[in-house]
Motif scaffolding. Structure first.
Motif: not given
Length: 256
Positions: A73-89
């Motif tokens: 079971p996946v209880r939570s998900v946080a997705n980060h993609r602040r550019f820069p420095p994150i090129g993808r996620n």
């Protein structure tokens, strides 16, 4: 109680290789799989359905995104993609092992190229990922992905490399800088493959004639004592054509 985790770059979304990818991933038998280059083409949910796993696909700054499959079971998900420095996620998922125990899984796929300028960018993204891992220092936490960098001390099979990569390394005095990989170690994470295999190459790319180790699973100090296995997947034969990478799998065994 056992936790088996894999990381796998499926190459440009995996289109046209779905059956091969399913065969490889089914053979791995992982509870959690971090995928890279998962395009938004519906393939990841189909992989999940075929494998009996929950699919997590989030937005990215690029067509190449980090996704996740989980049998737990996946209880939570946080997705980060602040550019820069994150090129993808950068994907952070909390996965439940039991009613009382969870593990944080951080998946990422920094920019490619062995040129030192891109390695500086990867170091910057590593700092961001380490800040995401820091709150879980006292909890089980791992970081996995195609990190597109060579660890300090790792051998590289130059003879098998394409000319453009050889030229890149020659302009840098034959060196592939590993500042980003070192950063994870200084941040309290351990390279699980190198921890168990101090002298083996562990090459993961290209799948048919591997000459470099670009895929990693790192564990924090709380999780590391439970590490029992970390291996590059070399079978079934579909692993040679399903992608240009070989999967990497790690296993952790906990007391009941």
């Amino acid at each position: 109680m056992r936790l088996r985790v894999a990381t796998y770059n499926i190459l440009n979304g995996g289109s046209g290789r779905e059956a091969q990818l399913i065969e490889v991933l089914a053979s791995v038998g992982a509870d959690v799989i971090v995928l890279q280059e998962a395009y938004d083409n519906g393939l990841v949910p189909r992989l999940g359905t075929a494998l009996g796993m929950e699919a997590v696909v989030e937005t990215s700054n690029s067509s190449r995104r980090v996704a996740l499959l989980s049998r737990l079971p996946v209880r939570s998900v946080a997705n980060h993609r602040r550019f820069p420095p994150i090129g993808r996620n950068v994907l952070v998922a909390t996965v439940e092992l039991s009613d009382r125990r969870t593990v944080r899984v951080i998946g990422l796929h920094p920019v490619a190229s062995l040129w030192f300028g891109f390695e500086l960018w990867r170091w910057w993204e590593a700092q961001y990922a380490l800040r995401l891992a820091a709150p879980y220092e006292a909890h089980w936490c791992l970081l996995a992905g195609d990190l597109n960098a060579i660890a300090p001390g790792d051998r590289v099979g130059l003879a098998e490399m394409p000319l453009w990569l050889k030229w890149t390394l020659r302009t840098q005095g034959g060196r592939a800088f590993g500042w980003s990989i070192s950063a994870y170690g200084r941040g309290g994470l351990t390279d699980t493959y190198r921890h168990l295999h101090p002298t083996e190459d562990g090459f993961t790319l290209p799948a048919d004639r591997p000459n470099a180790r670009l895929d990693f699973i790192f564990a924090n100090g709380t999780l590391l004592p439970f590490l029992t296995l970390c291996e590059v997947v070399d079978s079934p034969s579909a692993v040679l054509t399903a992608s240009d990478h070989r999967p990497l799998v790690a296993e952790f065994v906990f007391p009941e």
